[in-house]
Write a protein that holds these residues in place. Structure first.
Motif, PDB file in Angstrom:
ATOM      1  N   VAL A  55      44.811  11.753  -0.672  1.00  0.00           N
ATOM      2  CA  VAL A  55      45.703  10.704  -1.172  1.00  0.00           C
ATOM      3  C   VAL A  55      44.981   9.806  -2.171  1.00  0.00           C
ATOM      4  O   VAL A  55      43.754   9.661  -2.120  1.00  0.00           O
ATOM      5  N   PRO A  56      45.739   9.171  -3.088  1.00  0.00           N
ATOM      6  CA  PRO A  56      45.115   8.279  -4.074  1.00  0.00           C
ATOM      7  C   PRO A  56      44.810   6.882  -3.542  1.00  0.00           C
ATOM      8  O   PRO A  56      44.008   6.158  -4.131  1.00  0.00           O
ATOM      9  N   GLY A  57      45.433   6.480  -2.449  1.00  0.00           N
ATOM     10  CA  GLY A  57      45.266   5.122  -1.942  1.00  0.00           C
ATOM     11  C   GLY A  57      43.961   4.921  -1.186  1.00  0.00           C
ATOM     12  O   GLY A  57      43.252   5.872  -0.848  1.00  0.00           O
ATOM     13  N   VAL A  58      43.654   3.650  -0.931  1.00  0.00           N
ATOM     14  CA  VAL A  58      42.489   3.298  -0.122  1.00  0.00           C
ATOM     15  C   VAL A  58      42.751   3.693   1.328  1.00  0.00           C
ATOM     16  O   VAL A  58      43.866   3.524   1.841  1.00  0.00           O
ATOM     17  N   VAL A  59      41.756   4.211   2.000  1.00  0.00           N
ATOM     18  CA  VAL A  59      41.845   4.544   3.428  1.00  0.00           C
ATOM     19  C   VAL A  59      40.967   3.565   4.205  1.00  0.00           C
ATOM     20  O   VAL A  59      39.757   3.474   3.954  1.00  0.00           O
ATOM     21  N   ILE A  60      41.591   2.819   5.117  1.00  0.00           N
ATOM     22  CA  ILE A  60      40.834   1.958   6.023  1.00  0.00           C
ATOM     23  C   ILE A  60      40.682   2.714   7.334  1.00  0.00           C
ATOM     24  O   ILE A  60      41.669   2.992   8.025  1.00  0.00           O
ATOM     25  N   ALA A  61      39.452   3.073   7.665  1.00  0.00           N
ATOM     26  CA  ALA A  61      39.183   3.865   8.864  1.00  0.00           C
ATOM     27  C   ALA A  61      38.989   2.948  10.064  1.00  0.00           C
ATOM     28  O   ALA A  61      38.212   1.995  10.006  1.00  0.00           O
ATOM     29  N   VAL A  62      39.713   3.253  11.142  1.00  0.00           N
ATOM     30  CA  VAL A  62      39.551   2.531  12.399  1.00  0.00           C
ATOM     31  C   VAL A  62      39.123   3.542  13.465  1.00  0.00           C
ATOM     32  O   VAL A  62      39.955   4.297  13.977  1.00  0.00           O
ATOM     33  N   PRO A  63      37.847   3.601  13.812  1.00  0.00           N
ATOM     34  CA  PRO A  63      37.427   4.490  14.891  1.00  0.00           C
ATOM     35  C   PRO A  63      38.092   4.058  16.195  1.00  0.00           C
ATOM     36  O   PRO A  63      38.110   2.882  16.538  1.00  0.00           O
ATOM     37  N   SER A  64      38.636   5.026  16.892  1.00  0.00           N
ATOM     38  CA  SER A  64      39.332   4.734  18.146  1.00  0.00           C
ATOM     39  C   SER A  64      38.414   5.043  19.330  1.00  0.00           C
ATOM     40  O   SER A  64      37.684   6.031  19.308  1.00  0.00           O
ATOM     41  N   PRO A  65      38.424   4.213  20.378  1.00  0.00           N
ATOM     42  CA  PRO A  65      37.559   4.462  21.534  1.00  0.00           C
ATOM     43  C   PRO A  65      38.094   5.579  22.419  1.00  0.00           C
ATOM     44  O   PRO A  65      38.317   5.401  23.621  1.00  0.00           O
ATOM     45  N   VAL A  66      38.328   6.740  21.812  1.00  0.00           N
ATOM     46  CA  VAL A  66      38.893   7.895  22.505  1.00  0.00           C
ATOM     47  C   VAL A  66      37.906   9.052  22.395  1.00  0.00           C
ATOM     48  O   VAL A  66      37.465   9.390  21.297  1.00  0.00           O
ATOM     49  N   GLY A  67      37.546   9.630  23.518  1.00  0.00           N
ATOM     50  CA  GLY A  67      36.649  10.774  23.492  1.00  0.00           C
ATOM     51  C   GLY A  67      35.764  10.803  24.725  1.00  0.00           C
ATOM     52  O   GLY A  67      35.863   9.955  25.604  1.00  0.00           O
ATOM     53  N   TYR A  68      34.880  11.763  24.773  1.00  0.00           N
ATOM     54  CA  TYR A  68      33.964  11.921  25.902  1.00  0.00           C
ATOM     55  C   TYR A  68      32.657  12.495  25.371  1.00  0.00           C
ATOM     56  O   TYR A  68      32.566  12.922  24.208  1.00  0.00           O
ATOM     57  N   GLY A  69      31.636  12.501  26.224  1.00  0.00           N
ATOM     58  CA  GLY A  69      30.331  12.974  25.762  1.00  0.00           C
ATOM     59  C   GLY A  69      29.827  12.095  24.634  1.00  0.00           C
ATOM     60  O   GLY A  69      29.874  10.871  24.709  1.00  0.00           O
ATOM     61  N   VAL A  70      29.339  12.703  23.540  1.00  0.00           N
ATOM     62  CA  VAL A  70      28.818  11.926  22.416  1.00  0.00           C
ATOM     63  C   VAL A  70      29.916  11.164  21.685  1.00  0.00           C
ATOM     64  O   VAL A  70      29.626  10.273  20.883  1.00  0.00           O
ATOM     65  N   SER A  71      31.189  11.532  21.939  1.00  0.00           N
ATOM     66  CA  SER A  71      32.313  10.820  21.316  1.00  0.00           C
ATOM     67  C   SER A  71      32.767   9.613  22.124  1.00  0.00           C
ATOM     68  O   SER A  71      33.671   8.886  21.705  1.00  0.00           O
TER      69      SER A  71
END
Length: 223
Positions: free
Chosen positions: A161-177
C-alpha cells in the motif's frame, strides 16, 4: 501510605497538542478514578479512560459511563457525532486474538468523533486473506496494523500500500513470541519502508499518532 496529591489533571493538553489527556486506570485506586471522573463531571468535560478492567468498572459504578469490556475502555460524556469514513485511516489486524488492541484504537477514534473501518483476520498465514483486501486498503492514507506471533503482517502491508503503516505489536503468541516480543522486533526490523512502530499493545498510542499525522497534514494544506 504517603500523603500524595490526589491528581493534577492536564485540562490544557488539548489546546497545546490537539489531543486531550486520557485517564489510564491501571495503577490507580478505585477512589482515585472516581475522584477524577467526578472532577470532570463538575467541569462538564468528557473523558476517555483506558485499561479499565471489567471488575473495576463494576466497582466504580459511574452513571453514563459507556464501557467496552473487550478494549477495557470507557467514555464519559457520550460518544461524539461520528464523521463518516473519508479514506484517511483504517485498522487492520492479523487475527481475531488481536481485536482487544484494535478495539482500544477504534474507541479512541470514536471518542474524538471519527468512525474508522476495521479489516480483521487478514493475517499472512493465509496470504490470500490480506491480498483479497489489498486494493481497498490502498485507499487509506494511514493504516494501523495490529499483529502478534512473528508480526509478518507489517512488512507485507507496507510492501502493498502507498500509505503509512503504524505497526502495533500485539501481546499474542507463545514461546519466543510470548507477550509480543517477536512482533515488536519484527516491526522494528521491517525491510519494507514506511513502517513506524508503537509499543506492544498500544492501540491508544497508535490512534493518537494517526490523528496527529492527519491533523498536521490538514494544517499544512491550509497554509
Amino acid at each position: 501510605m504517603a500523603d500524595y496529591p490526589a491528581f493534577r489533571f492536564d485540562w490544557q493538553r488539548k489546546v497545546r497538542t490537539g489531543i486531550p489527556e486520557t485517564v489510564m486506570c491501571e495503577g490507580k485506586t478505585d477512589d482515585q478514578i472516581v475522584e477524577i471522573i467526578e472532577h470532570a463531571q463538575e467541569r462538564g468535560a468528557r473523558l476517555f479512560l483506558s485499561r479499565l478492567d471489567s471488575a473495576r468498572a463494576e466497582k466504580v459504578e459511574i452513571k453514563g459511563l459507556d464501557y467496552c469490556p473487550l478494549s477495557r475502555t470507557a467514555i464519559m460524556g457520550g460518544i461524539a457525532d461520528l464523521r463518516p469514513d473519508d479514506a484517511s485511516v483504517a485498522l487492520v489486524c492479523a487475527g481475531t486474538s488481536d481485536l482487544p488492541v484494535v478495539e482500544e484504537a477504534r474507541r479512541t477514534f470514536q471518542f474524538h468523533g471519527c468512525e474508522v473501518p476495521v479489516f480483521a483476520d487478514v493475517g499472512v498465514a493465509g496470504l490470500w486473506r490480506v491480498m483479497s483486501v489489498a486494493e481497498e486498503l490502498s485507499r487509506y492514507r494511514v493504516l494501523i496494523a495490529v499483529a502478534g506471533m512473528e508480526g509478518a503482517l507489517f512488512s507485507v502491508l507496507a510492501g502493498l500500500v502507498p500509505g503509512v503503516v503504524i505497526a502495533v505489536p500485539s501481546p499474542v503468541g507463545y514461546g519466543v513470541s510470548k507477550d509480543g516480543a517477536a512482533a515488536l522486533s519484527a516491526a522494528l526490523s521491517c525491510c519494507a519502508p514506511g513502517v513506524v512502530t508503537v509499543n506492544i499493545g498500544n492501540g491508544y498510542g497508535a490512534a493518537v499518532a494517526a490523528m496527529k499525522m492527519l491533523n498536521s497534514a490538514s494544517a499544512g494544506q491550509g497554509d
